[in-house]
Motif scaffolding. Structure first.
Motif, PDB file in Angstrom:
ATOM      1  N   ALA A 167      13.023  25.955  57.793  1.00 53.20           N
ATOM      2  CA  ALA A 167      12.972  25.468  56.413  1.00 53.20           C
ATOM      3  C   ALA A 167      11.660  24.761  56.125  1.00 53.20           C
ATOM      4  O   ALA A 167      10.930  24.365  57.042  1.00 53.20           O
ATOM      5  CB  ALA A 167      14.134  24.505  56.167  1.00 53.20           C
ATOM      6  N   ALA A 168      11.395  24.592  54.833  1.00 50.92           N
ATOM      7  CA  ALA A 168      10.197  23.871  54.393  1.00 50.92           C
ATOM      8  C   ALA A 168      10.381  22.372  54.509  1.00 50.92           C
ATOM      9  O   ALA A 168       9.421  21.638  54.727  1.00 50.92           O
ATOM     10  CB  ALA A 168       9.862  24.240  52.953  1.00 50.92           C
ATOM     11  N   ASP A 169      11.627  21.904  54.333  1.00 47.24           N
ATOM     12  CA  ASP A 169      11.898  20.471  54.394  1.00 47.24           C
ATOM     13  C   ASP A 169      13.373  20.253  54.740  1.00 47.24           C
ATOM     14  O   ASP A 169      14.175  21.191  54.742  1.00 47.24           O
ATOM     15  CB  ASP A 169      11.527  19.780  53.068  1.00 47.24           C
ATOM     16  N   TYR A 170      13.700  19.006  55.029  1.00 44.75           N
ATOM     17  CA  TYR A 170      15.051  18.651  55.459  1.00 44.75           C
ATOM     18  C   TYR A 170      16.094  18.973  54.394  1.00 44.75           C
ATOM     19  O   TYR A 170      17.195  19.441  54.707  1.00 44.75           O
ATOM     20  CB  TYR A 170      15.083  17.156  55.809  1.00 44.75           C
ATOM     21  N   GLU A 171      15.752  18.771  53.138  1.00 46.83           N
ATOM     22  CA  GLU A 171      16.696  18.989  52.044  1.00 46.83           C
ATOM     23  C   GLU A 171      17.189  20.434  52.025  1.00 46.83           C
ATOM     24  O   GLU A 171      18.344  20.686  51.679  1.00 46.83           O
ATOM     25  CB  GLU A 171      16.066  18.626  50.689  1.00 46.83           C
ATOM     26  N   GLN A 172      16.330  21.382  52.399  1.00 41.55           N
ATOM     27  CA  GLN A 172      16.757  22.780  52.409  1.00 41.55           C
ATOM     28  C   GLN A 172      17.851  23.048  53.448  1.00 41.55           C
ATOM     29  O   GLN A 172      18.593  24.018  53.318  1.00 41.55           O
ATOM     30  CB  GLN A 172      15.562  23.711  52.685  1.00 41.55           C
ATOM     31  N   LEU A 173      17.952  22.197  54.447  1.00 42.55           N
ATOM     32  CA  LEU A 173      18.943  22.398  55.512  1.00 42.55           C
ATOM     33  C   LEU A 173      20.300  21.775  55.185  1.00 42.55           C
ATOM     34  O   LEU A 173      21.301  22.116  55.806  1.00 42.55           O
ATOM     35  CB  LEU A 173      18.415  21.821  56.826  1.00 42.55           C
ATOM     36  N   LEU A 174      20.332  20.876  54.219  1.00 44.20           N
ATOM     37  CA  LEU A 174      21.563  20.121  53.942  1.00 44.20           C
ATOM     38  C   LEU A 174      22.780  20.980  53.583  1.00 44.20           C
ATOM     39  O   LEU A 174      23.898  20.610  53.935  1.00 44.20           O
ATOM     40  CB  LEU A 174      21.299  19.059  52.870  1.00 44.20           C
ATOM     41  N   PRO A 175      22.630  22.134  52.933  1.00 44.63           N
ATOM     42  CA  PRO A 175      23.823  22.959  52.691  1.00 44.63           C
ATOM     43  C   PRO A 175      24.448  23.528  53.965  1.00 44.63           C
ATOM     44  O   PRO A 175      25.588  23.996  53.942  1.00 44.63           O
ATOM     45  CB  PRO A 175      23.294  24.095  51.801  1.00 44.63           C
ATOM     46  N   TYR A 176      23.731  23.484  55.072  1.00 42.68           N
ATOM     47  CA  TYR A 176      24.183  24.117  56.309  1.00 42.68           C
ATOM     48  C   TYR A 176      24.617  23.120  57.375  1.00 42.68           C
ATOM     49  O   TYR A 176      25.445  23.449  58.223  1.00 42.68           O
ATOM     50  CB  TYR A 176      23.062  25.000  56.886  1.00 42.68           C
ATOM     51  N   ILE A 177      24.027  21.939  57.372  1.00 43.76           N
ATOM     52  CA  ILE A 177      24.300  20.976  58.450  1.00 43.76           C
ATOM     53  C   ILE A 177      25.205  19.848  57.955  1.00 43.76           C
ATOM     54  O   ILE A 177      25.215  19.519  56.774  1.00 43.76           O
ATOM     55  CB  ILE A 177      22.992  20.384  59.026  1.00 43.76           C
ATOM     56  N   ASP A 178      25.936  19.275  58.897  1.00 42.21           N
ATOM     57  CA  ASP A 178      26.770  18.106  58.594  1.00 42.21           C
ATOM     58  C   ASP A 178      26.161  16.915  59.332  1.00 42.21           C
ATOM     59  O   ASP A 178      26.554  16.594  60.448  1.00 42.21           O
ATOM     60  CB  ASP A 178      28.204  18.355  59.034  1.00 42.21           C
ATOM     61  N   ASP A 179      25.160  16.293  58.684  1.00 37.90           N
ATOM     62  CA  ASP A 179      24.472  15.193  59.366  1.00 37.90           C
ATOM     63  C   ASP A 179      25.290  13.906  59.381  1.00 37.90           C
ATOM     64  O   ASP A 179      24.907  12.940  60.026  1.00 37.90           O
ATOM     65  CB  ASP A 179      23.065  14.972  58.820  1.00 37.90           C
ATOM     66  N   SER A 180      26.454  13.913  58.734  1.00 34.17           N
ATOM     67  CA  SER A 180      27.335  12.738  58.814  1.00 34.17           C
ATOM     68  C   SER A 180      27.913  12.586  60.222  1.00 34.17           C
ATOM     69  O   SER A 180      28.409  11.521  60.571  1.00 34.17           O
ATOM     70  CB  SER A 180      28.474  12.843  57.795  1.00 34.17           C
ATOM     71  N   GLN A 181      27.821  13.645  61.033  1.00 28.61           N
ATOM     72  CA  GLN A 181      28.302  13.571  62.416  1.00 28.61           C
ATOM     73  C   GLN A 181      27.250  13.015  63.369  1.00 28.61           C
ATOM     74  O   GLN A 181      27.508  12.867  64.567  1.00 28.61           O
ATOM     75  CB  GLN A 181      28.763  14.953  62.887  1.00 28.61           C
ATOM     76  N   LEU A 182      26.076  12.689  62.835  1.00 27.94           N
ATOM     77  CA  LEU A 182      25.018  12.101  63.650  1.00 27.94           C
ATOM     78  C   LEU A 182      24.967  10.600  63.422  1.00 27.94           C
ATOM     79  O   LEU A 182      25.202  10.132  62.305  1.00 27.94           O
ATOM     80  CB  LEU A 182      23.653  12.695  63.273  1.00 27.94           C
TER      81      LEU A 182
END
Length: 185
Positions: free
Chosen positions: A56-71
């Motif tokens: 991805a170009a930036d972190y925001e582009q990954l948010l639909p795919y990752i669940d960073d609330s588990q980190l």
């Protein structure tokens, strides 16, 4: 060879494209298009169980795919501190992410690239693209447009004309939750 507009058009049409990354050329497609992913897997002779990397170009582009609330905040900080750059992180996925991207896993491998052409490509496409090395299984990954054309040229809709970032090794792959290294960078 193709310019960025042609490559973005090919992605939007569900085609598989080639592009330079930090170390080798990659092949990719629209991660939201199952037919495109199936084409990519067939081209690479790659089992679906392995899952795919998203770049991805930036972190925001990954948010639909990752669940960073588990980190934990520290785990997220470690990930963000490495980007943009050649570190791929295996992260928990959102429940909506299809198995054709994750394979047999409940995680997905993601990277924010430092390669300016690929950043531009992802920005113009509007989301990440899949990323796997531009080679047939068992052969060396392509490091130039000519290498990619030789191995895969007749199978790709377009190749982004550019050079790799000059790194020798493909990206390091690490687990965002444990820090374990799956592939040394």
């Amino acid at each position: 060879m193709a310019n960025i507009t042609q490559v973005v058009t090919a992605l939007k049409q569900g085609q598989v494209i080639g592009y330079p990354t930090e170390a080798v050329f990659g092949v990719g497609c629209d991660p939201d298009n199952q037919q495109a992913v199936n084409k990519l897997l067939a081209l690479k002779q790659r089992p679906i169980e392995k899952g795919l990397i998203l770049i991805a170009a930036d972190y925001e582009q990954l948010l639909p795919y990752i669940d960073d609330s588990q980190l934990t905040p520290q785990q997220k900080q470690t990930v963000l501190a490495s980007w943009p750059g050649p570190v791929t992180w295996v992260m928990p996925t959102k429940a909506s992410v299809p198995a054709f991207l994750t394979g047999q896993f409940s995680t997905i491998a993601v990277r924010v690239t430092a390669h300016p052409l690929v950043q531009q490509l992802c920005r113009e496409f509007g989301r990440p693209i899949t990323s796997t090395s531009a080679n047939l299984t068992g052969l060396e990954p392509g490091r130039t447009v000519a290498d990619v054309e030789l191995q895969l040229g007749d199978k790709l809709a377009a190749i982004l004309d550019g050079e790799t970032g000059g790194r020798t090794n493909p990206s390091e792959i690490r687990d965002a939750q444990t820090g374990n290294i799956f592939r040394q960078g």
